[in-house]
Write an enzyme that holds these catalytic residues in place. Sequence first.
Site, PDB file in Angstrom:
ATOM      1  N   LYS A  84     -28.833  -4.890  62.538  1.00  0.00           N
ATOM      2  CA  LYS A  84     -28.339  -4.645  61.070  1.00  0.00           C
ATOM      3  C   LYS A  84     -29.241  -3.839  60.335  1.00  0.00           C
ATOM      4  CE  LYS A  84     -26.297  -7.972  56.940  1.00  0.00           C
ATOM      5  NZ  LYS A  84     -25.579  -8.667  56.486  1.00  0.00           N
ATOM      6  N   SER A 159     -21.263  -9.546  54.366  1.00  0.00           N
ATOM      7  CA  SER A 159     -21.775  -7.342  54.867  1.00  0.00           C
ATOM      8  C   SER A 159     -22.189  -7.149  56.421  1.00  0.00           C
ATOM      9  CB  SER A 159     -23.039  -8.315  53.615  1.00  0.00           C
ATOM     10  OG  SER A 159     -24.083  -8.489  54.221  1.00  0.00           O
ATOM     11  N   SER A 183     -21.671 -13.465  55.987  1.00  0.00           N
ATOM     12  CA  SER A 183     -21.844 -12.585  56.049  1.00  0.00           C
ATOM     13  C   SER A 183     -21.936 -12.548  57.610  1.00  0.00           C
ATOM     14  CB  SER A 183     -23.026 -11.599  55.535  1.00  0.00           C
ATOM     15  OG  SER A 183     -22.610 -12.120  54.587  1.00  0.00           O
TER      16      SER A 183
END
Lengths: 509, 99
Positions: A84, A159, A183
């Site tokens: 990420k 997210s 997330s």
Amino acid sequence: MSNWITKTAAELVDALAAGETTSVELTQAHLDRIAAVDGDATAGVHAFLHVDAEGALAQAAESDARRAAGETRHLLDGIPIAVKDVLATQGLPTTCGSKILEGWIPPYDATVVRKVKAAGLPILGKTNMDEFAMGSSTEHSAYGPTRNPWDQTRIPGGSGGGSAAAVAAFEAPLALGTDTGGSIRQPGAVTGTVGVKPTYGGVSRYGLVALANSLDQVGPVTRTVLDSALLHELIGGHDPLDSTSVNQPVGAFVEAARQGAAGDLAGLKVGVIKELAGDGWQPGVMTRFAETVELLTKLGAEVTEIACPSFVHAMAAYYLILPAECSSNLAKFDAMRYGLRVVPEGDPSAETVMRATRDAGFGDEVKRRIMIGTYALSSGYYEAYYGQAQKVRTLISRDFAAAFEQVDVLVSPTSPTTAFPLGEKLDDPLAMYLQDLATIPANLAGVPGISVPAGLADEDGLPVGFQVLAPALADDRLYRVGAAVEAALSATWGGILLNQAPALEGGSK
Amino acid sequence: MSQLSRDEVAHLADLARIDLDAAELDHLAPQLNVILEAVASISGVAGDDVPPMSHPMPLTNVFREDVVVPGLTAEQALSGAPEAEEQRFRVPRILGDEQ
């Protein structure tokens, strides 16, 4: 299209060990898949913001050379991974999905990235995310949204939608995510992947660009529970560079996952959280949830309903604590030392440069939260908002403590709905925030959670997630219960849920 | 809880060091009010007998040995700087007109 991309990480570990393939071959297969289906901001999955083909292949070649010389650094040595874009990667761009960090290349690695590199996992690239991890749909990325591989008109969750979509679209067998209010777990639920939020402090946060320090946690995103256990064991453990890192040995997660997969949950006490179900929850989500609870009973678990009365206030507490912490954390984006600098005309001062830069560099959701945080922390409102939120956090923690005196694990649906259409909630922050209703309490209290696929909702054929929560530092229970659910459901589906995902344009699975 | 006026939102943006134009203020002010209204439900939930919790675990100071270890080089530290000069960050003037 190579069939290596459809294997789980554990299967790839065996294939490498048996000499059936090489890390270079595996890495190239995933890079080819990315080239075929990932697309860009306008079309395709768009799980990646940056792909490092050259670096990944070089790391893979080194792994192959090690193996040929008879040594490996870790079970996962040679298995490619996606990271990420909120985790610092030395020499690779790290943008946090924000224009304010466009082109920034960190001079150091996050501890989890360092561990992954040291173990020999080639890093395929950096995955898309809501700007500074604020959002539940990855639509708040400054670089365009990620699309759900099950239906590209829908959100992949947020997210960490990029990490979840990369794993769901067979672009990477493993990914790293971060979970501040859900997330990792919520994107896991809506993409049919497995996502784990470890115990707070169980995995180092050093080099994670902080959204909210007291809530953020790095964790694995994978296709199976066993794969998550393998990755969690690698990235977990004490880190002297993170003052909130727990100084405890890493649990035996792989062993727990293998035990769970054997399917015996006799004597396990499971609590269904009364407050996390009911009105407003999508019927198809509730149907799959009820079936999964029933399944636990069949596997020998004792199921009871547990009341956690303070959970109804969790969302309000979270949306005060998070903005308060993020308004403080994001103060460092001041256009002085790194990132974007916008210089207004005339003879601007540092302060006017800072104002102009932050206006141009931050998106709407980031501005909203910074201002809510600034308000919540301001004189005259501090007690009513932030002070109260911190007290509610105590109440939620007490609810968990009381519940875990009665049961071993708590369960709920991971998300109240399946993936909604892109754009549907973009201008309705509250509706977006409700997506994290079931995942937020764990972050406030620091307890670990996992989301495992529970099937497809009848009304829209989209993935539903089943959440399991355990007491702090009892992450092994997530793997035991998660693997048992996964094994039983996979037996009825004839394989993992992702095998039912539609073929993507640009390449069949 | 009281509603935030457009001027108060402008003041918040000022405190947060973000220049917002008129259109952004018009767009954000109502949204902030909706969010604040939703989170206001929290006031009064917990009484004085409930201690606040800032963190999931008790925090203690962490110390390390006071030994010199290699850090980032000046070049590395400046590698992301918008502007650098003589191994230093170059920044716009700090003092405003009134100082």
